[in-house]
Design a protein around this motif. Structure first.
Motif, PDB file in Angstrom:
ATOM      1  N   ALA A 133     -15.741  15.116 -16.618  1.00 18.79           N
ATOM      2  CA  ALA A 133     -17.378  14.982 -16.645  1.00 18.79           C
ATOM      3  C   ALA A 133     -18.171  15.741 -15.728  1.00 18.79           C
ATOM      4  O   ALA A 133     -19.252  16.252 -16.166  1.00 18.79           O
ATOM      5  CB  ALA A 133     -17.461  13.679 -16.811  1.00 18.79           C
ATOM      6  N   ILE A 134     -17.558  16.107 -14.550  1.00 17.29           N
ATOM      7  CA  ILE A 134     -18.526  16.469 -13.558  1.00 17.29           C
ATOM      8  C   ILE A 134     -18.540  18.081 -13.726  1.00 17.29           C
ATOM      9  O   ILE A 134     -19.356  18.545 -13.079  1.00 17.29           O
ATOM     10  CB  ILE A 134     -18.030  16.175 -12.336  1.00 17.29           C
ATOM     11  CG1 ILE A 134     -19.185  16.307 -11.250  1.00 17.29           C
ATOM     12  CG2 ILE A 134     -16.676  16.772 -11.883  1.00 17.29           C
ATOM     13  CD1 ILE A 134     -18.978  15.627  -9.830  1.00 17.29           C
ATOM     14  N   CYS A 135     -17.398  18.597 -14.493  1.00 18.60           N
ATOM     15  CA  CYS A 135     -17.527  20.004 -14.494  1.00 18.60           C
ATOM     16  C   CYS A 135     -18.419  20.339 -15.529  1.00 18.60           C
ATOM     17  O   CYS A 135     -18.832  21.641 -15.731  1.00 18.60           O
ATOM     18  CB  CYS A 135     -16.071  20.414 -15.301  1.00 18.60           C
ATOM     19  SG  CYS A 135     -14.639  20.176 -13.980  1.00 18.60           S
ATOM     20  N   VAL A 136     -18.971  19.558 -16.460  1.00 13.71           N
ATOM     21  CA  VAL A 136     -19.918  19.883 -17.724  1.00 13.71           C
ATOM     22  C   VAL A 136     -21.042  20.320 -17.076  1.00 13.71           C
ATOM     23  O   VAL A 136     -21.785  21.455 -17.523  1.00 13.71           O
ATOM     24  CB  VAL A 136     -20.033  18.586 -18.486  1.00 13.71           C
ATOM     25  CG1 VAL A 136     -21.125  18.827 -19.653  1.00 13.71           C
ATOM     26  CG2 VAL A 136     -18.733  18.248 -19.040  1.00 13.71           C
ATOM     27  N   PRO A 137     -22.016  19.602 -16.145  1.00 15.87           N
ATOM     28  CA  PRO A 137     -23.164  20.176 -15.748  1.00 15.87           C
ATOM     29  C   PRO A 137     -22.969  21.365 -14.714  1.00 15.87           C
ATOM     30  O   PRO A 137     -24.018  22.228 -15.079  1.00 15.87           O
ATOM     31  CB  PRO A 137     -23.696  18.994 -14.787  1.00 15.87           C
ATOM     32  CG  PRO A 137     -22.688  18.347 -14.552  1.00 15.87           C
ATOM     33  CD  PRO A 137     -21.538  18.344 -15.524  1.00 15.87           C
ATOM     34  N   ALA A 138     -21.771  21.591 -14.096  1.00 16.10           N
ATOM     35  CA  ALA A 138     -21.670  22.704 -13.356  1.00 16.10           C
ATOM     36  C   ALA A 138     -21.382  23.814 -14.431  1.00 16.10           C
ATOM     37  O   ALA A 138     -21.951  24.953 -14.096  1.00 16.10           O
ATOM     38  CB  ALA A 138     -20.344  22.626 -12.480  1.00 16.10           C
ATOM     39  N   LEU A 139     -20.779  23.942 -15.471  1.00 11.76           N
ATOM     40  CA  LEU A 139     -20.370  24.932 -16.331  1.00 11.76           C
ATOM     41  C   LEU A 139     -21.715  25.233 -17.084  1.00 11.76           C
ATOM     42  O   LEU A 139     -22.169  26.293 -17.410  1.00 11.76           O
ATOM     43  CB  LEU A 139     -19.462  24.463 -17.308  1.00 11.76           C
ATOM     44  CG  LEU A 139     -17.946  24.707 -16.742  1.00 11.76           C
ATOM     45  CD1 LEU A 139     -17.156  24.056 -17.667  1.00 11.76           C
ATOM     46  CD2 LEU A 139     -17.787  25.907 -16.129  1.00 11.76           C
ATOM     47  N   ALA A 140     -22.417  24.131 -17.484  1.00 14.81           N
ATOM     48  CA  ALA A 140     -23.668  24.381 -18.124  1.00 14.81           C
ATOM     49  C   ALA A 140     -24.605  25.169 -17.465  1.00 14.81           C
ATOM     50  O   ALA A 140     -25.477  25.862 -18.011  1.00 14.81           O
ATOM     51  CB  ALA A 140     -24.483  22.855 -18.812  1.00 14.81           C
ATOM     52  N   TRP A 157     -28.623  16.728 -10.232  1.00 14.51           N
ATOM     53  CA  TRP A 157     -28.868  15.188 -10.436  1.00 14.51           C
ATOM     54  C   TRP A 157     -27.831  14.787 -11.320  1.00 14.51           C
ATOM     55  O   TRP A 157     -27.065  13.297 -11.157  1.00 14.51           O
ATOM     56  CB  TRP A 157     -30.149  14.709 -10.775  1.00 14.51           C
ATOM     57  CG  TRP A 157     -31.075  14.723  -9.596  1.00 14.51           C
ATOM     58  CD1 TRP A 157     -32.054  15.513  -9.538  1.00 14.51           C
ATOM     59  CD2 TRP A 157     -31.004  14.123  -8.416  1.00 14.51           C
ATOM     60  NE1 TRP A 157     -32.690  15.363  -8.295  1.00 14.51           N
ATOM     61  CE2 TRP A 157     -32.312  14.433  -7.615  1.00 14.51           C
ATOM     62  CE3 TRP A 157     -30.222  13.123  -8.015  1.00 14.51           C
ATOM     63  CZ2 TRP A 157     -32.407  13.877  -6.308  1.00 14.51           C
ATOM     64  CZ3 TRP A 157     -30.410  12.185  -6.690  1.00 14.51           C
ATOM     65  CH2 TRP A 157     -31.672  12.786  -5.973  1.00 14.51           C
ATOM     66  N   THR A 158     -27.409  15.358 -12.381  1.00 14.16           N
ATOM     67  CA  THR A 158     -26.486  14.670 -13.165  1.00 14.16           C
ATOM     68  C   THR A 158     -24.999  14.623 -12.675  1.00 14.16           C
ATOM     69  O   THR A 158     -24.233  13.791 -12.448  1.00 14.16           O
ATOM     70  CB  THR A 158     -26.277  15.718 -14.270  1.00 14.16           C
ATOM     71  OG1 THR A 158     -27.361  15.822 -15.240  1.00 14.16           O
ATOM     72  CG2 THR A 158     -24.955  15.181 -15.641  1.00 14.16           C
ATOM     73  N   ALA A 159     -24.641  15.713 -11.900  1.00 14.94           N
ATOM     74  CA  ALA A 159     -23.573  15.893 -10.991  1.00 14.94           C
ATOM     75  C   ALA A 159     -23.449  14.653 -10.112  1.00 14.94           C
ATOM     76  O   ALA A 159     -22.475  13.989  -9.588  1.00 14.94           O
ATOM     77  CB  ALA A 159     -23.132  17.246 -10.486  1.00 14.94           C
ATOM     78  N   GLY A 185     -30.841  23.392 -16.293  1.00 23.64           N
ATOM     79  CA  GLY A 185     -31.451  23.869 -14.953  1.00 23.64           C
ATOM     80  C   GLY A 185     -30.708  23.389 -13.790  1.00 23.64           C
ATOM     81  O   GLY A 185     -29.968  22.227 -13.905  1.00 23.64           O
ATOM     82  N   ALA A 186     -31.363  23.836 -12.735  1.00 25.52           N
ATOM     83  CA  ALA A 186     -30.403  23.619 -11.439  1.00 25.52           C
ATOM     84  C   ALA A 186     -30.859  22.186 -11.006  1.00 25.52           C
ATOM     85  O   ALA A 186     -29.727  21.473 -10.411  1.00 25.52           O
ATOM     86  CB  ALA A 186     -31.018  24.453 -10.290  1.00 25.52           C
ATOM     87  N   VAL A 187     -32.006  21.673 -11.451  1.00 28.84           N
ATOM     88  CA  VAL A 187     -32.345  20.386 -10.888  1.00 28.84           C
ATOM     89  C   VAL A 187     -31.573  19.355 -11.675  1.00 28.84           C
ATOM     90  O   VAL A 187     -30.966  18.302 -10.901  1.00 28.84           O
ATOM     91  CB  VAL A 187     -33.732  20.189 -10.753  1.00 28.84           C
ATOM     92  CG1 VAL A 187     -34.225  18.757 -10.634  1.00 28.84           C
ATOM     93  CG2 VAL A 187     -34.555  20.925  -9.809  1.00 28.84           C
ATOM     94  N   THR A 188     -31.592  19.912 -12.901  1.00 29.04           N
ATOM     95  CA  THR A 188     -31.138  18.673 -13.951  1.00 29.04           C
ATOM     96  C   THR A 188     -29.549  18.515 -13.678  1.00 29.04           C
ATOM     97  O   THR A 188     -28.976  17.378 -13.528  1.00 29.04           O
ATOM     98  CB  THR A 188     -31.346  19.114 -15.314  1.00 29.04           C
ATOM     99  OG1 THR A 188     -32.640  18.951 -15.391  1.00 29.04           O
ATOM    100  CG2 THR A 188     -30.896  18.025 -16.336  1.00 29.04           C
ATOM    101  N   ALA A 189     -29.069  19.849 -13.530  1.00 31.91           N
ATOM    102  CA  ALA A 189     -27.414  19.937 -13.277  1.00 31.91           C
ATOM    103  C   ALA A 189     -27.140  19.027 -11.711  1.00 31.91           C
ATOM    104  O   ALA A 189     -26.132  18.459 -11.708  1.00 31.91           O
ATOM    105  CB  ALA A 189     -27.049  21.331 -13.069  1.00 31.91           C
TER     106      ALA A 189
END
Length: 265
Positions: A186-193, A206-208, A200-204
């Motif tokens: 799951a933590i790879c998803v925001p990083a890859l997105a 806080w999601t991670a 966006g960087a901020v959303t990615a």
């Protein structure tokens, strides 16, 4: 030329001095940041359980609350990012955030399926108030007392949410090792997105940040719990101690090298 430098030129250097006096209060996001973040989440999980078994739930919560408050007072008292001060506060947030989530489940009987969305709503409310007030959720702008208050409120909410989500997945049949795999993916998803421009960087970030909590906690639990619960049976005390030693080693390295400190020209 940055906005800060433009303003500095126009005002004869006064803005530049204010910027230097109001350094960012949180570390730069490096690989060390994510390593220590995962370590603190796991250590907080096992330390919370260890203290509850050793002292009893109520004294443990009281002690955790006092340590949490003291660490935040220290963090707010410094004028710039100081590695050991900041990461001490994160550790205390981890321990107390775990206790807060456990109190709802164990003490009040609130199921994880309910506490998880409740903490999600609480985090969303913090973000909404923060953005309405400051028009940004970026951690690169934590230079005022108000933004720092919002930041730590969000951090506490992410730890409580992550704890509840991790316990929910473990109790839903995945077990601790299965949860480790789930959240590692799951933590790879925001990083890859973010890498491919879909987030966006901020959303990615806080999601991670949220996902690191159940990832680290599930990993530490898997190492600590008995084999009958699907773990390695290393024990709460030894796992807490070993992860604490690792945290101290990394934070000491950063305190000396200042590799994660903001560099202001």
């Amino acid at each position: 030329m940055s906005t800060e430098h433009v303003l500095d030129h126009r005002t004869g250097g006064h803005v530049g001095r204010r910027i230097r006096e109001s350094a960012n209060k949180v570390p730069e996001v490096t690989v060390y940041f994510w390593i220590i973040k995962v370590l603190t989440t796991g250590m907080g999980e096992t330390a919370s359980d260890f203290l509850a078994h050793l002292l009893g739930p109520i004294p443990a919560v009281g002690l955790g609350g006092l340590a949490f408050a003291a660490s935040l007072v220290l963090q707010f008292s410094v004028r710039r990012y100081v590695a050991w001060v900041y990461w001490t506060a994160i550790v205390m947030v981890s321990v107390f955030g775990t206790m807060a989530a456990d109190i709802l489940h164990v003490g009040l009987g609130v199921p994880y399926a309910l506490s998880t969305p409740l903490f999600l709503v609480a985090l969303a409310a913090v973000f909404a108030l923060w953005y309405a007030s400051e028009r940004t959720l970026s951690i690169h702008t934590i230079r005022t007392r108000r933004r720092e208050c919002f930041y730590w409120a969000a951090v506490l909410a992410t730890f409580a949410l992550g704890t509840a989500a991790g316990d929910l997945s473990a109790s839903a049949g995945l077990g601790y090792l299965g949860s480790v795999v789930l959240f590692a993916v799951a933590i790879c998803v925001p990083a890859l997105a973010h890498r491919f421009g879909a987030l966006g960087a901020v959303t990615a970030f806080w999601t991670a940040y949220v996902i690191t909590r159940p990832l680290g906690a599930s990993l530490a639990d898997w190492m600590a719990v008995p084999g009958r619960r699907g773990g390695l049976d290393w024990g709460l005390g030894p796992v807490t101690l070993s992860w604490t030693v690792a945290i101290v080693a990394f934070v000491t390295f950063l305190a000396v090298s200042r590799r994660d400190a903001e560099r202001i020209a």
